[in-house]
Design an enzyme around this catalytic site. Structure first.
Site, mmCIF file in Angstrom:
data_model
loop_
_atom_site.group_PDB
_atom_site.id
_atom_site.type_symbol
_atom_site.label_atom_id
_atom_site.label_comp_id
_atom_site.label_asym_id
_atom_site.label_seq_id
_atom_site.Cartn_x
_atom_site.Cartn_y
_atom_site.Cartn_z
ATOM 1 N N SER A 1 0.830 -1.215 0.000
ATOM 2 C CA SER A 1 0.000 0.000 0.000
ATOM 3 C C SER A 1 0.863 1.264 0.000
ATOM 4 C CB SER A 1 -0.998 0.000 1.166
ATOM 5 O OG SER A 1 -0.342 0.180 2.394
ATOM 6 N N ASN A 2 2.026 1.225 0.637
ATOM 7 C CA ASN A 2 2.915 2.394 0.571
ATOM 8 C C ASN A 2 3.474 2.566 -0.842
ATOM 9 O OD1 ASN A 2 3.413 3.944 3.193
ATOM 10 N ND2 ASN A 2 3.369 1.808 3.872
ATOM 11 N N MET B 1 10.897 -6.860 4.129
ATOM 12 C CA MET B 1 11.081 -7.552 5.407
ATOM 13 C C MET B 1 12.475 -8.160 5.578
ATOM 14 S SD MET B 1 8.412 -6.752 6.903
ATOM 15 C CE MET B 1 8.490 -7.717 8.410
ATOM 16 N N HIS C 1 8.650 3.425 8.936
ATOM 17 C CA HIS C 1 8.463 2.557 10.100
ATOM 18 C C HIS C 1 7.246 3.057 10.883
ATOM 19 C CE1 HIS C 1 9.641 -0.303 13.140
ATOM 20 N NE2 HIS C 1 9.489 0.625 14.059
ATOM 21 N N ASN D 1 13.363 4.310 4.474
ATOM 22 C CA ASN D 1 12.424 3.294 4.971
ATOM 23 C C ASN D 1 11.298 4.020 5.696
ATOM 24 O OD1 ASN D 1 11.398 0.706 5.708
ATOM 25 N ND2 ASN D 1 12.321 0.943 7.739
ATOM 26 N N ASP E 1 20.531 3.065 7.688
ATOM 27 C CA ASP E 1 21.955 2.818 7.954
ATOM 28 C C ASP E 1 22.114 1.352 8.336
ATOM 29 O OD1 ASP E 1 21.099 2.641 10.561
ATOM 30 O OD2 ASP E 1 22.043 4.505 11.234
ATOM 31 N N ASP F 1 16.262 0.404 11.945
ATOM 32 C CA ASP F 1 15.449 1.618 12.138
ATOM 33 C C ASP F 1 16.190 2.683 12.956
ATOM 34 O OD1 ASP F 1 13.315 0.280 10.811
ATOM 35 O OD2 ASP F 1 12.804 -0.725 12.675
ATOM 36 N N SER G 1 7.375 7.156 10.891
ATOM 37 C CA SER G 1 8.590 7.916 10.613
ATOM 38 C C SER G 1 9.195 7.430 9.306
ATOM 39 C CB SER G 1 9.633 7.686 11.712
ATOM 40 O OG SER G 1 9.066 7.865 12.999
ATOM 41 N N ARG H 1 21.817 -16.887 1.347
ATOM 42 C CA ARG H 1 21.413 -15.487 1.496
ATOM 43 C C ARG H 1 22.318 -14.554 0.688
ATOM 44 N NH1 ARG H 1 21.781 -12.999 7.270
ATOM 45 N NH2 ARG H 1 23.843 -12.606 6.454
ATOM 46 N N GLY I 1 22.000 -0.119 11.142
ATOM 47 C CA GLY I 1 21.193 -0.605 12.266
ATOM 48 C C GLY I 1 19.749 -0.887 11.870
ATOM 49 N N LEU J 1 19.027 -5.129 4.788
ATOM 50 C CA LEU J 1 19.948 -4.934 3.660
ATOM 51 C C LEU J 1 21.370 -5.211 4.113
ATOM 52 C CD1 LEU J 1 18.733 -1.646 1.931
ATOM 53 C CD2 LEU J 1 18.217 -4.004 1.308
HETATM 54 C C1 GRF Z 1 3.883 -0.519 6.828
HETATM 55 O O1 GRF Z 1 3.209 -0.455 8.055
HETATM 56 C C2 GRF Z 1 5.277 0.052 6.976
HETATM 57 O O2 GRF Z 1 5.351 1.096 7.892
HETATM 58 C C3 GRF Z 1 6.060 -1.129 7.468
HETATM 59 O O3 GRF Z 1 5.517 -2.237 6.779
HETATM 60 C C4 GRF Z 1 4.175 -1.963 6.415
HETATM 61 C C5 GRF Z 1 4.081 -2.151 4.935
HETATM 62 O O4 GRF Z 1 2.759 -2.020 4.461
HETATM 63 N N1 GRF Z 1 7.468 -0.938 7.233
HETATM 64 P P1 GRF Z 1 2.485 -1.963 2.902
HETATM 65 O O5 GRF Z 1 3.078 -3.228 2.284
HETATM 66 O O6 GRF Z 1 3.147 -0.721 2.375
HETATM 67 O O7 GRF Z 1 0.996 -1.930 2.744
#
Ligand code: GRF
Length: 193
Positions: A15-16, A93, A112, A110, A144, A148, A139, A68, A146, A96
């Site tokens: 969705s993002n 998920m 979060h 990213n 980097d 988030d 956010s 991997r 780490g 990197l």
């Molecule tokens: C979102 O909540 C984002 O903040 C997190 O993973 C989720 C991804 O959702 N990193 P979508 O795949 O963008 O719908």
């Protein structure tokens, strides 16, 4: 001025990614194009959405790679070919590898679903509820080495309501994510030009 090249990495719903793609189409992310959408999950709905939009979509099923390292190398190879100005992790998920972070330092974002630095890592919405926080949010940050931990570009707050569930809070945050991520990308691109 040529359009800034965006690569999107995702693993699921997307969705993002859809919010970013819509913002590129309408020009609220100005002078940009999406040059690659990469997923480690071949069944990701986000990948299908990229194909529907006619964007270059790359399924990289990690179970098809020997290890991997090989999988990471293939992602790096596709990114190299796409020549992105900015890489946007959108529900990707996997961590990197440090070489990739170093190669694109300052050019990987990213999103979060928490008000960083609070609740880094997995299940931030659930943890915000468990901590009885009064507010949470999302956010957009640079990536980097780490988890988030990179510099925050923009964040948005949402209230936590007394009867909230993880689902209700996640949905309230997600609405803000879809507004915030395009805004943050536009801001970072303006700085890179
Ligand atoms: C979102 O909540 C984002 O903040 C997190 O993973 C989720 C991804 O959702 N990193 P979508 O795949 O963008 O719908």
């Amino acid at each position: 001025m040529s359009a800034s090249r965006l690569a999107i990495l995702l693993s699921g719903r997307g969705s993002n990614f859809e919010a970013i793609a819509a913002a590129v189409s309408t020009g609220s992310i100005p002078e940009a194009e999406i040059v690659a959408v990469i997923s480690d999950n071949p069944g990701a709905p986000g990948l299908e959405a990229a194909r529907r939009r006619g964007l270059p979509a790359f399924a990289m099923d990690w179970s098809l790679f020997a290890n991997r390292r090989e999988h990471e190398r293939e992602i790096a190879r596709v990114l190299e070919g796409a020549r992105p100005d900015l890489i946007c992790l959108a529900g990707f998920m996997r961590i990197l590898p440090p070489e990739l972070v170093a190669r694109y330092r300052g050019r990987i974002l990213n999103i979060h679903p928490s008000l960083l630095p609070r609740f880094r890592g997995l299940h931030p919405q659930k943890r915000a509820l468990e901590a009885k926080a009064l507010e949470s949010g999302c956010s957009v940050h640079f990536v980097d080495e780490g988890t988030d931990t990179g510099e925050v570009v923009l964040s948005a707050r949402v209230p936590i309501l007394p009867e909230d569930t993880v689902e209700a809070l996640s949905a309230r945050i997600l609405e803000q994510e879809h507004r915030l991520y395009p805004e943050a990308i536009a801001k970072v691109l303006a700085g890179l030009r």
